[in-house]
Every structure is written in structure tokens, then in C-alpha cells.
Design a protein around this motif. Structure first.
Motif, PDB file in Angstrom:
ATOM      1  N   THR A  45      41.952  37.453  35.001  1.00 32.43           N
ATOM      2  CA  THR A  45      40.590  37.757  35.424  1.00 32.43           C
ATOM      3  C   THR A  45      39.986  38.775  34.472  1.00 32.43           C
ATOM      4  N   GLU A  99      32.625  37.401  34.674  1.00 36.51           N
ATOM      5  CA  GLU A  99      33.604  38.258  35.344  1.00 36.51           C
ATOM      6  C   GLU A  99      33.470  39.732  34.985  1.00 36.51           C
ATOM      7  N   HIS A 133      40.929  33.731  37.977  1.00 36.29           N
ATOM      8  CA  HIS A 133      39.547  33.425  38.344  1.00 36.29           C
ATOM      9  C   HIS A 133      38.883  32.421  37.397  1.00 36.29           C
ATOM     10  N   LEU A 136      37.139  29.857  39.488  1.00 39.40           N
ATOM     11  CA  LEU A 136      36.101  30.492  40.296  1.00 39.40           C
ATOM     12  C   LEU A 136      34.846  30.725  39.471  1.00 39.40           C
ATOM     13  N   GLU A 137      35.007  31.283  38.296  1.00 37.10           N
ATOM     14  CA  GLU A 137      33.843  31.564  37.453  1.00 37.10           C
ATOM     15  C   GLU A 137      33.097  30.279  37.094  1.00 37.10           C
ATOM     16  N   TYR A 170      37.798  30.820  47.332  1.00 35.75           N
ATOM     17  CA  TYR A 170      38.665  31.326  46.271  1.00 35.75           C
ATOM     18  C   TYR A 170      39.213  32.729  46.550  1.00 35.75           C
ATOM     19  N   LEU A 171      38.428  33.548  47.226  1.00 34.47           N
ATOM     20  CA  LEU A 171      38.830  34.943  47.430  1.00 34.47           C
ATOM     21  C   LEU A 171      39.132  35.287  48.886  1.00 34.47           C
TER      22      LEU A 171
END
Length: 381
Positions: A45, A99, A133, A136-137, A170-171
Motif C-alpha cells: 500500500t 494511495e 490495496h 482497491l485503488e 475491501y477494508l
């Protein structure tokens, strides 16, 4: 016999070279060390800013007698993604989204949303061993860019719901309340009542000549997506702020460049040698950071030049927790990283004063640790 002599000569050369390297290897003695929590791993990340400032806040809580504190870095990250998306949408996709972030992002989240312990919000899916991540990003980027492209005439105000669902997937969902030390808290009450953190205590500084000294200015770096202003001070004052803070028992956050050949997270050392990398022989390059080198005297002009030509970039954020000196008395800063216990020094690095002078983009420090002269110059109460 000739072959034997050659082989023996090589052995002697190798032995002498090894002996020289061992004799002249860096050896550090810590002169000031502020209590900190164990190094964490940000994984795959770009969230070093959250790890560094979380660590800074943990150190301040340790100094208050709050033990075994472990703040959730991913809580700050998740809340920041909400704030960052709103700016991105309002500017029709013409701002930085990703990020990366800055120290003030964590402080702004504490002020608006509060904070939570790691036990209440890990930011990991069940079974995940390390943070990652990358997907996710991409998902967030795709969603926002698609939203902007189809909303030229009208933006549905409910866009946040599906956006937050991606973050939840995701989180994880942010807890409304949670139990900690036998008491129920909200993120806001945990920050205010348990931790007692005052976000207004934290100030960011930088040092560049393209703006007047001892004034605020917007620091032009990509990760300053919220357009925050920093105090601009002369480089010697920046060093005085760092040293005074540490001497008074306050650690600080450090953001700067880590792309140089003379920065090694594995060896745990960063310097600015007098002899530039491109001027070194292969032999000299091969023993970089294995032997002590004389360093450059850093000037404001050098700082500005490397900032303007992109050789000093906004790469990474870490947590300075103390001072040290090598065997020659050269000052170094004992610095906690967020790449796990990767280095020779179990997750810590030694940044030379010359390195900090040249490669610092910004610092964040508790205003209660500022030198009086600096407070007076800037009108800080």
C-alpha cells in the motif's frame, strides 16, 4: 607456484578489503530515544503517511502513560478516501487521487472523525496476512472516473453510497461503537476522552526559497491533495525545530525523498556523500554505506535545486524518534519505518543530518515542542 602466488595475493587483497570495511563500517550510539511502538508493515500500500503519523500519535500516548496502544492506520486511510473523493469529484477529476497522502491527512481525520484502535478496525479481510490495496485503488479510480464521465450535466448526490460500499468490501465497515478497556466508545469519544489528542497541536513545516520565510504557503507536491499550507522556515531553523522537539521528548513525522542510491532500507542508513554517485568508481559504489563517508555541506540553494529538478520527491513518510551519532561524532536521526523489521536495525533507519537537510520535504511536530524563538517569529501560541 606462480598460480599459488596469484591466489595467495587475491586472498590477501580480499582479506584486507574486508578488514578495512569492518574497521570503517558505520557504528551508531543513540543519544536520545523516545518511546515508540513496534514497527508495522504497510504491505503493498502507499499509506506510509498513515503509519508514520499513527506511530507519532502512539508515542505521544505512551508519554502520557497509555500503554499497549495500537491505533488503526486503516481507519485513517478509509476516512481519508472519503474526503479525497469529494475533492476529486468537485474538481471534475482534476486533482490527485491515489494511495498517497500527507501527515495532515491523519490529523484532519482525528479532528473530523476521531480514531479507533487496531482491535476495533484492522482494515483487512478475514484471512489476509498483509495489506494489499492494488485492486482497491483501481476499483475506486474506475468508479470515480466513470461517475464523472456520465455526470456532466447532473451528479447524483447519492454517489457516496456505492463508493463507500467498495471501501466496505475491501477494508470493512467502520464501527459505530466498540469496546476498549471495558468501556464503550465511538471513534470521536475514543480520540477525545481516552486518547486526549488535540489535533490543533500539530503543525507542519518545510523550507524552500521560492516562497518567503516565516509565512504560510501551499506546498506544491502531488500528495498535498487537500491544498494544505505549511510554515516555511530557514533550513537551520527546521533542524532546530527537530532537535528541540526530540530534546523535549516529542517525536515527529518526517516526509521526504528515499530514492537515492545512498538510502538503504536494508542497511538502515541514509547519507549525502561528498562524492556524487555518478563520480564514484565501481569499487566505491559497491561499498556504499558499508564504510563511513564524508558528507556534503547542505545549502538552501541545493535544497531548492533538487526540489525543482525532481531529484527530491515526495516519496515516503517516516517517524523520527531520536538522535544518534556515528563513531566520528556525525549526527544522525533514529527513524522508524513502516516496512516491517526489514533493516539491519529491526525496522529503524539512521538518517544523517545532511540527508535530512537536503531530502526533507516536510515535518510535522507538536507545537508544544517548538523553540520559543520560532513560536515568536510565527506568532504561534
Amino acid at each position: 607456484m606462480k598460480t599459488i602466488r596469484i591466489s595467495l595475493s587475491l586472498v590477501i587483497i580480499i582479506f584486507c578489503t574486508s578488514l578495512f570495511a569492518q574497521k570503517n563500517a558505520y557504528s551508531f550510539t543513540n543519544t536520545k530515544e523516545i518511546a515508540s511502538t513496534t514497527p508495522k508493515n504497510q504491505g503493498y500500500t502507499g499509506t506510509c503517511w498513515s503509519f508514520a503519523v499513527s506511530s507519532l500519535l502512539e508515542s505521544e500516548l505512551l508519554s502520557k502513560g497509555i500503554k499497549d496502544i495500537d491505533l488503526s492506520e486503516m481507519y485513517f486511510v478509509r476516512c481519508t478516501y472519503i474526503e479525497k473523493a469529494q475533492i476529486y469529484i468537485r474538481l471534475h477529476g482534476e486533482s490527485n487521487f491515489g494511495e498517497g497522502g500527507e501527515a495532515h491527512d491523519v490529523i484532519n481525520i482525528v479532528k473530523k472523525y476521531g480514531m479507533v484502535p487496531q482491535s476495533a478496525y484492522s482494515g483487512k479481510k478475514e484471512g489476509d496476512k498483509i495489506l494489499d490495496h492494488s485492486m482497491l485503488e483501481k476499483k475506486l479510480d474506475m468508479f470515480l472516473d466513470s461517475l464523472i464521465s456520465v455526470s456532466k450535466d447532473y451528479l447524483n448526490p447519492d454517489w457516496k453510497k456505492p463508493y463507500e460500499k467498495i471501501l466496505d468490501n475491501y477494508l470493512g465497515k467502520v464501527p459505530v461503537t466498540f469496546e476498549y478497556s471495558g468501556k464503550t466508545y465511538t471513534p470521536k469519544s475514543f480520540a477525545n476522552e481516552y486518547a486526549g489528542i488535540n489535533p490543533d497541536d500539530y503543525i507542519e513545516f518545510t523550507s524552500y526559497t521560492h516562497h518567503p520565510f516565516y509565512e504560510w504557503f501551499f506546498l506544491e507536491i502531488p500528495d498535498n491533495w487537500s491544498f494544505q499550507q505549511y510554515y516555511n522556515v530557514e533550513i537551520n531553523d527546521l533542524i532546530e525545530i527537530i532537535d528541540t522537539s526530540l530534546n523535549l521528548g516529542y517525536s515527529l513525522g518526517w516526509g521526504g525523498d528515499v530514492s537515492e542510491e545512498e538510502f538503504s532500507s536494508t542497511k538502515g542508513i541514509a547519507i549525502v556523500p561528498e562524492n556524487d554517485w555518478n563520480h564514484k568508481s565501481d569499487k566505491e559504489k559497491n561499498r556504499t554505506l558499508d564504510v563511513v563517508e564524508k558528507e556534503k555541506n547542505i545549502t538552501p540553494e541545493m535544497r531548492q535545486k533538487t526540489f525543482d529538478n525532481y531529484t527530491t520527491g515526495d516519496d515516503h513518510f517516516m517517524h523520527i524518534t531520536g538522535t544518534s551519532k556515528d563513531q566520528n561524532g556525525t549526527k544522525f536521526y533514529y527513524t522508524k519505518n513502516s516496512w516491517g523489521e526489514k533493516s539491519t536495525y529491526k525496522g529503524y533507519l539512521y538518517l544523517s543530518e545532511s540527508y535530512v537537510k537536503l531530502k526533507t520535504i516536510s515535518i510535522i511536530v507538536n507545537k508544544n515542542a517548538l523553540p520559543k524563538t520560532i513560536k515568536d517569529k510565527l506568532g504561534i501560541k
